[in-house]
Design an enzyme around this catalytic site. Structure first.
Site, mmCIF file in Angstrom:
data_model
loop_
_atom_site.group_PDB
_atom_site.id
_atom_site.type_symbol
_atom_site.label_atom_id
_atom_site.label_comp_id
_atom_site.label_asym_id
_atom_site.label_seq_id
_atom_site.Cartn_x
_atom_site.Cartn_y
_atom_site.Cartn_z
ATOM 1 N N LYS A 55 0.854 -1.196 0.000
ATOM 2 C CA LYS A 55 0.000 0.000 0.000
ATOM 3 C C LYS A 55 0.886 1.242 0.000
ATOM 4 O O LYS A 55 1.880 1.298 0.741
ATOM 5 C CB LYS A 55 -0.905 -0.031 1.242
ATOM 6 C CG LYS A 55 -1.952 1.072 1.300
ATOM 7 C CD LYS A 55 -2.841 0.886 2.527
ATOM 8 C CE LYS A 55 -3.960 1.908 2.614
ATOM 9 N NZ LYS A 55 -4.826 1.729 3.799
ATOM 10 N N SER A 105 -9.832 1.702 2.864
ATOM 11 C CA SER A 105 -8.978 2.467 1.980
ATOM 12 C C SER A 105 -7.947 1.633 1.223
ATOM 13 O O SER A 105 -7.400 2.093 0.237
ATOM 14 C CB SER A 105 -8.249 3.542 2.781
ATOM 15 O OG SER A 105 -7.371 2.930 3.720
ATOM 16 N N SER A 107 -9.923 -0.653 7.107
ATOM 17 C CA SER A 107 -9.411 -0.528 5.735
ATOM 18 C C SER A 107 -8.778 -1.766 5.134
ATOM 19 O O SER A 107 -8.436 -1.755 3.953
ATOM 20 C CB SER A 107 -8.395 0.605 5.659
ATOM 21 O OG SER A 107 -9.073 1.813 5.528
HETATM 22 N N1 GLN Z 1 -13.252 3.920 6.295
HETATM 23 C C1 GLN Z 1 -12.534 4.317 7.468
HETATM 24 C C2 GLN Z 1 -12.164 5.760 7.377
HETATM 25 O O1 GLN Z 1 -12.388 6.318 6.376
HETATM 26 C C3 GLN Z 1 -11.366 3.443 7.673
HETATM 27 C C4 GLN Z 1 -10.107 3.925 7.103
HETATM 28 C C5 GLN Z 1 -8.951 3.103 7.483
HETATM 29 O O2 GLN Z 1 -9.072 2.072 8.148
HETATM 30 N N2 GLN Z 1 -7.784 3.571 7.098
HETATM 31 O O3 GLN Z 1 -11.671 6.349 8.280
#
Ligand code: GLN
Length: 482
Positions: free
Chosen positions: A71, A146, A170
């Site tokens: 990532k 994400s 995410s």
């Molecule tokens: N969807 C969550 C957010 O937008 C999780 C993001 C994440 O785990 N990096 O904060």
């Protein structure tokens, strides 16, 4: 060589060890797949030249010669890191994250950088400055986020494993939407050194693969204390594949979190997947108990506040002085800061910084931030109590199958935030969680379910997931056309 596309890490290891395929051939194979499919999926922001791929010459461990994707918010020395944001334009990492140096030492070729929501903020990979990633099961739909690029690449058979990161779900949510396995380890099991901070008290590096067994292989390399991250726990290094005997721990109990399975907004198809998984576990000898955890209804609200508050502080460092983009027209230092941040950050990131500063501000902190921290402590306490009655918990990973690109826009953003509902409580409490493929919608979109365990129960979670995957085939289904 088409059948290699969805080969497991264990199968690839055997092919390499028996010299039925060389590391070079395997690398070429995956690079070709990226060449062919990345233009369709937009899963990777960058794929490296064959000659320069990191890790490929260290012949040491179980992952040597078996490529993975990272990532693009994890530092890899001398490589660009964008966090899918314009503000990091031109920035190159000066050192390796601990997870990267561990992978390199094991000889894992790191072939490129995966797309993500900007600074890991989002649930769809749509906030990336490099455009959205497509879900390989349906190109009109999101892969989740994400870590959507990592998930899509593994689901489409472009790599056997990938790293993502978690702050609120995410890894587990995109794993669920893409039909693969995703783990968020216990907070502190894997070093965060070199992971770009979103909300430091919640962040963890996570892993994607197509089976629990493959996850166990990669986790065994990553897990363990790191002197460079004082939040890592002092745990003995262990081989997580050792406990994967295909059996369930004797006397095993799984708690069904009823309020979550029954929550409004959960599709019937998701509910059926949980019911079926529960039956499969019962057949394997697991005792099922119903568990009530009403505090979890407040998790998403607490997460919303705490994650934004920490993000506002963490992202203060992107000021035009130290990294990437800098506004050159500004007449004063203050203007340079604000112009750079305005031009460099996308709308989602700017929104979150504003919310974060607001909930921390004098006069509001008690109402928002401190209350959220109180909820966080209650979640941890109630979960600890639940784990005195059951070994693991089962919940949905996400309320529906993958949604369409553009479906949740600025007008109905809250629905997007609801994607965090099932996952974020484990980030707040630090517990480990794993999403496992458990079925499909009528339209052939994958649905995952989630197991949550006590702190440092990764061995048990993986053993249970592996036993489940010995008697089910959901994880062996692949999207057509790849
Ligand atoms: N969807 C969550 C957010 O937008 C999780 C993001 C994440 O785990 N990096 O904060």
């Amino acid at each position: 060589m088409k059948n290699l596309s969805f080969a497991s890490i264990a199968q690839l290891r055997e092919l390499l060890d028996n010299k039925e395929i060389s590391e070079q051939e395997l690398l070429d194979f995956y690079l070709d797949r990226f060449k062919q499919y990345n233009p369709i999926l937009n899963a990777a922001i960058e794929i490296f030249d064959k000659e320069s791929i990191d890790g490929q010459f260290a012949h040491q461990g179980i992952l040597s010669g078996i490529p993975g994707l990272i990532k693009d918010n994890i530092l890899q020395a001398d490589r660009k890191m964008t966090c899918a944001s314009k503000i990091l334009e031109g920035f190159k990492a000066t050192y390796d994250a601990t997870v990267i140096s561990r992978l390199k030492r094991h000889g894992a070729p790191l072939i490129g950088r995966a797309n993500l929501d900007e600074f890991a903020m989002g649930s769809s990979t749509e906030t990336s400055a490099f455009g959205p990633t497509k879900n390989p099961w349906d190109l009109e739909r999101v892969p989740g986020g994400s870590s959507g690029g990592s998930a899509a690449a593994v689901a489409a058979g472009l790599v056997p494993w990938a790293l993502g990161s978690e702050t609120g779900g995410s890894v587990r949510q995109p794993a669920g939407l893409c039909g693969i396995v995703g783990i968020k380890p216990t907070y502190g099991l894997v070093s965060r050194y070199g992971l770009t901070a979103y909300a430091s008290s919640l962040d963890q590096v996570g892993i994607f693969a197509r089976s629990a067994y493959d996850i166990a292989i990669v986790l065994s390399i990553l897990a363990g204390q790191d002197v460079r991250d004082s939040s890592t726990l002092s745990v003995q290094k262990k081989d997580y594949t050792q406990s994967l005997d295909g059996l369930i721990k004797p006397g095993m109990t799984i708690g069904v979190v009823e309020s979550m399975v029954g929550a409004a907004g959960v599709d019937d198809e998701v509910r059926q997947v949980i019911e079926q998984a529960v039956k499969d576990f019962e057949k394997l000898g697991v005792t099922i108990k119903k568990i009530s955890l009403p505090i979890l209804d407040y998790a998403a609200s607490a997460y919303f506040i705490i994650s934004r508050a920490e993000a506002a502080s963490n992202l203060a460092r992107f000021d035009g002085v130290r990294y990437g983009l800098r506004d050159k027209q500004a007449q004063s230092l203050d203007m340079m800061y604000s112009e750079t941040r305005h031009d460099g950050f996308g709308i989602e990131v700017r929104d979150r910084i504003l919310v974060g500063n607001f909930v921390l501000s004098a006069g509001h902190a008690a109402e928002f931030y401190q209350n959220a921290q109180m909820v966080r402590r209650m979640i941890r306490k109630d979960l600890d109590q639940a784990f005195s009655q059951v070994d693991l918990l089962i919940t949905p990973t996400q309320p529906t199958g993958a949604f369409k690109i553009g479906e949740y826009d600025q007008q109905n953003k809250l629905l997007m935030d609801l994607q965090d509902y099932f996952t974020c409580f484990a980030n707040l409490s630090g517990n480990p969680g794993i999403s496992i493929p458990g079925g499909f919608t009528k339209n052939k979109l994958p649905i995952g379910f989630q197991l949550i365990g006590p702190h440092l129960s990764e061995g048990l979670m993986l053993q249970t997931a592996h036993a489940y995957q010995q008697v089910t085939n959901w994880h062996k289904q692949h999207p057509e056309n790849f």
